[in-house]
Design an enzyme around this catalytic site. Structure first.
Site, PDB file in Angstrom:
ATOM      1  N   LYS A 129     -86.445 102.505  -1.479  1.00  0.00           N
ATOM      2  CA  LYS A 129     -85.317 101.574  -1.617  1.00  0.00           C
ATOM      3  C   LYS A 129     -84.302 101.814  -0.492  1.00  0.00           C
ATOM      4  O   LYS A 129     -83.898 102.965  -0.261  1.00  0.00           O
ATOM      5  CB  LYS A 129     -84.661 101.798  -2.984  1.00  0.00           C
ATOM      6  CG  LYS A 129     -83.617 100.768  -3.311  1.00  0.00           C
ATOM      7  CD  LYS A 129     -83.007 101.032  -4.667  1.00  0.00           C
ATOM      8  CE  LYS A 129     -81.735 100.236  -4.810  1.00  0.00           C
ATOM      9  NZ  LYS A 129     -80.930 100.689  -5.924  1.00  0.00           N
ATOM     10  N   PHE A 183     -97.125  69.157  -0.206  1.00  0.00           N
ATOM     11  CA  PHE A 183     -95.841  68.727  -0.771  1.00  0.00           C
ATOM     12  C   PHE A 183     -94.781  68.867   0.305  1.00  0.00           C
ATOM     13  O   PHE A 183     -94.841  69.783   1.128  1.00  0.00           O
ATOM     14  CB  PHE A 183     -95.480  69.560  -2.013  1.00  0.00           C
ATOM     15  CG  PHE A 183     -96.107  69.000  -3.254  1.00  0.00           C
ATOM     16  CD1 PHE A 183     -97.478  69.082  -3.436  1.00  0.00           C
ATOM     17  CD2 PHE A 183     -95.335  68.353  -4.220  1.00  0.00           C
ATOM     18  CE1 PHE A 183     -98.076  68.529  -4.564  1.00  0.00           C
ATOM     19  CE2 PHE A 183     -95.921  67.794  -5.344  1.00  0.00           C
ATOM     20  CZ  PHE A 183     -97.296  67.885  -5.520  1.00  0.00           C
ATOM     21  N   ASN A 233     -87.319  81.656  -2.947  1.00  0.00           N
ATOM     22  CA  ASN A 233     -86.679  80.336  -3.030  1.00  0.00           C
ATOM     23  C   ASN A 233     -86.632  79.862  -4.476  1.00  0.00           C
ATOM     24  O   ASN A 233     -87.083  80.578  -5.377  1.00  0.00           O
ATOM     25  CB  ASN A 233     -87.404  79.335  -2.127  1.00  0.00           C
ATOM     26  CG  ASN A 233     -88.864  79.207  -2.496  1.00  0.00           C
ATOM     27  OD1 ASN A 233     -89.197  78.806  -3.601  1.00  0.00           O
ATOM     28  ND2 ASN A 233     -89.752  79.583  -1.575  1.00  0.00           N
ATOM     29  N   LYS A 254     -95.459  65.548   8.748  1.00  0.00           N
ATOM     30  CA  LYS A 254     -96.205  66.674   8.171  1.00  0.00           C
ATOM     31  C   LYS A 254     -97.661  66.274   7.908  1.00  0.00           C
ATOM     32  O   LYS A 254     -98.581  67.035   8.155  1.00  0.00           O
ATOM     33  CB  LYS A 254     -95.553  67.081   6.834  1.00  0.00           C
ATOM     34  CG  LYS A 254     -95.089  68.519   6.831  1.00  0.00           C
ATOM     35  CD  LYS A 254     -94.228  68.820   5.648  1.00  0.00           C
ATOM     36  CE  LYS A 254     -92.768  68.693   6.015  1.00  0.00           C
ATOM     37  NZ  LYS A 254     -91.868  69.105   4.930  1.00  0.00           N
TER      38      LYS A 254
HETATM   39  O1  C5P Z   1     -93.815  72.494   6.619  1.00  0.00           O
HETATM   40  P1  C5P Z   1     -93.377  72.546   5.181  1.00  0.00           P
HETATM   41  O2  C5P Z   1     -93.095  73.932   4.708  1.00  0.00           O
HETATM   42  O3  C5P Z   1     -92.286  71.618   4.828  1.00  0.00           O
HETATM   43  O4  C5P Z   1     -94.666  71.995   4.411  1.00  0.00           O
HETATM   44  C1  C5P Z   1     -94.769  72.071   3.038  1.00  0.00           C
HETATM   45  C2  C5P Z   1     -96.231  72.096   2.639  1.00  0.00           C
HETATM   46  O5  C5P Z   1     -96.895  73.130   3.367  1.00  0.00           O
HETATM   47  C3  C5P Z   1     -96.416  72.457   1.187  1.00  0.00           C
HETATM   48  O6  C5P Z   1     -97.551  71.796   0.719  1.00  0.00           O
HETATM   49  C4  C5P Z   1     -96.600  73.984   1.219  1.00  0.00           C
HETATM   50  O7  C5P Z   1     -97.359  74.426   0.112  1.00  0.00           O
HETATM   51  C5  C5P Z   1     -97.319  74.192   2.526  1.00  0.00           C
HETATM   52  N1  C5P Z   1     -96.948  75.451   3.207  1.00  0.00           N
HETATM   53  C6  C5P Z   1     -97.924  76.407   3.460  1.00  0.00           C
HETATM   54  N2  C5P Z   1     -97.611  77.581   4.091  1.00  0.00           N
HETATM   55  C7  C5P Z   1     -96.352  77.801   4.512  1.00  0.00           C
HETATM   56  C8  C5P Z   1     -95.352  76.838   4.281  1.00  0.00           C
HETATM   57  C9  C5P Z   1     -95.693  75.683   3.615  1.00  0.00           C
HETATM   58  O8  C5P Z   1     -99.078  76.191   3.073  1.00  0.00           O
HETATM   59  N3  C5P Z   1     -96.047  78.919   5.132  1.00  0.00           N
END
Ligand code: C5P
Length: 397
Positions: A284, A318, A204, A332
């Site tokens: 690959k 976040f 991303n 969240k």
């Molecule tokens: O649920 P969402 O992805 O929007 O939540 C974001 C938060 O969750 C961020 O703090 C991110 O670092 C954490 N996160 C995580 N593991 C994941 C996805 C997101 O710890 N697989």
């Protein structure tokens, strides 16, 4: 902030000109003291013009009762000596004061002092210099380690002037209050990469800038800081206690869990990839198919797992969204059992040096911050964390 820069006669003196330029651009009040020998290498006119500030050399230039060394040492909030020669270090360590710079150093009685030794590696490695540096450390100086590399004398060794960014960071380190002293802080940053073969991955747009700013600021505030970072193009901030590089979400989870028990605060800023390819090809993948569908599986939600353990840790998440920002973030906060959620519009902040966020807390507080530089945003995030720590541990820790 008022910065007094002391310059002695190291060959790296030309790099101090860039430091002066950087400090001027940041808007600090600046005055400079040069040793007489330093003026043989570079004219004071260069420093004065680049810094748009006065340069002092002669301790006997007393005008209308204005005595340079006492007035300058009283004026400065922070004293930085860069470059510092072995001789200047030796004089300061033994309390000698035979020029304006060493006089100022002797008269300066605050804790905010930084010294940047630069010299030939044999001079640096000499036990006498090393002993002098220990004396300076014992007397409250932040002594920066010289870098290893090619030296002016043609030798290869330890003695080079560090990056000016490190010196700037050192100024923050010695001048900020330390409300996070005694606390262990874990920060995650950047994206994760989920490989489908050795050369291809899904990821991303996270640049890691916010996470790196958080780690930097946590360190300035006195925390013991570990930064776990996905792949980004940033250099790790100086002064961190631990820096761990990871690639995938699984790796990030492993490294976070390994340290979790030992931490007081966990700031999950990483943009962890939610999905990874369901299979990984060791070689690959050939492009011999007309179309290609990629099957993905869910990655573990690291923060949610931490929320289930929780204990007495402060958990900060976040929330990077493109719509319904606050609504999603409150959800969240509850769902992952967090203390704080920082909400941002990912379309505007990813990759940028600035951000505008809303900080939500379990207690229902809501604070809108920005648009500011990400370091300022990081400060506001930790301000919220410090308040939570104070409530749960009392003021006296
Ligand atoms: O649920 P969402 O992805 O929007 O939540 C974001 C938060 O969750 C961020 O703090 C991110 O670092 C954490 N996160 C995580 N593991 C994941 C996805 C997101 O710890 N697989």
């Amino acid at each position: 902030m008022r910065i007094l820069l002391g310059v002695s006669s190291g060959i790296a003196i030309y790099k101090a000109v860039d430091l002066v330029s950087r400090l001027r651009k940041k808007g600090y009040e600046l005055k400079i003291v040069m040793t007489p020998n330093a003026t043989k290498l570079l004219s004071p006119v260069v420093f004065s013009s680049v810094g748009n500030c006065p340069v002092f050399i002669d301790p006997f230039e007393v005008k209308d009762g204005w005595i340079p060394h006492t007035e300058l040492s009283r004026w400065a909030d922070v004293l930085v000596i860069a470059p510092a020669t072995a001789d200047t270090i030796a004089k300061i360590a033994t309390g000698r004061a035979d020029n304006l710079l060493t006089l100022v150093a002797l008269a300066f009685n605050r804790a905010s002092k930084v010294i940047v030794p630069t010299m030939n590696d044999r001079m640096y490695g000499n036990p006498i210099t090393q002993r002098n540096l220990i004396t300076l450390k014992d007397n409250g100086w932040l002594v920066l380690e010289p870098e290893e590399g090619f030296l002016a004398c043609g030798d290869w060794g330890k003695g080079r002037y560090p990056d000016n960014e490190v010196i700037e960071e050192a100024i923050h380190m010695v001048t900020w209050e330390k409300p996070l002293k005694g606390y262990k802080i874990l920060v995650t940053a950047g994206p994760t990469r989920e490989h489908l073969d050795p050369v291809r991955f899904i990821s991303n747009v996270s640049s890691g800038k916010m996470g790196y700013a958080l780690a930097k600021v946590a360190k300035r505030l006195g925390g013991h800081v570990c930064l776990i970072s996905g792949p980004v193009s940033l250099s790790p901030p100086p002064f961190l206690d631990e820096f761990v590089k990871v690639i995938s979400a699984e790796e990030m989870k492993r490294e976070v869990l390994k340290r979790y028990e030992n931490m007081d605060v966990i700031v999950m800023n990483a943009a962890v990839a939610d999905y990874r390819p369901s299979t990984y090809s060791k070689s690959k993948i050939k492009k011999d198919m007309e179309s290609f569908s990629l099957s993905l599986v869910r990655n573990p939600d690291i923060l949610k797992e931490l929320g289930k353990k929780k204990d007495n840790k402060v958990l900060v998440g976040f929330s990077a969204e493109t719509e319904n920002f606050e609504e999603n973030a409150w959800e969240k906060l509850k769902e992952k059992n967090l203390d704080v959620v920082v909400v941002n519009d990912v379309r505007r902040t990813a990759g940028s040096d600035t951000a505008e966020v809303v900080i939500l807390t379990k207690e229902g507080d809501k604070k809108r911050v920005g648009p500011y530089d990400k370091e300022v945003i990081a400060f506001h995030v930790f301000d919220t964390v410090v308040n939570i720590l104070r409530r749960s541990h009392g003021e006296d820790r």
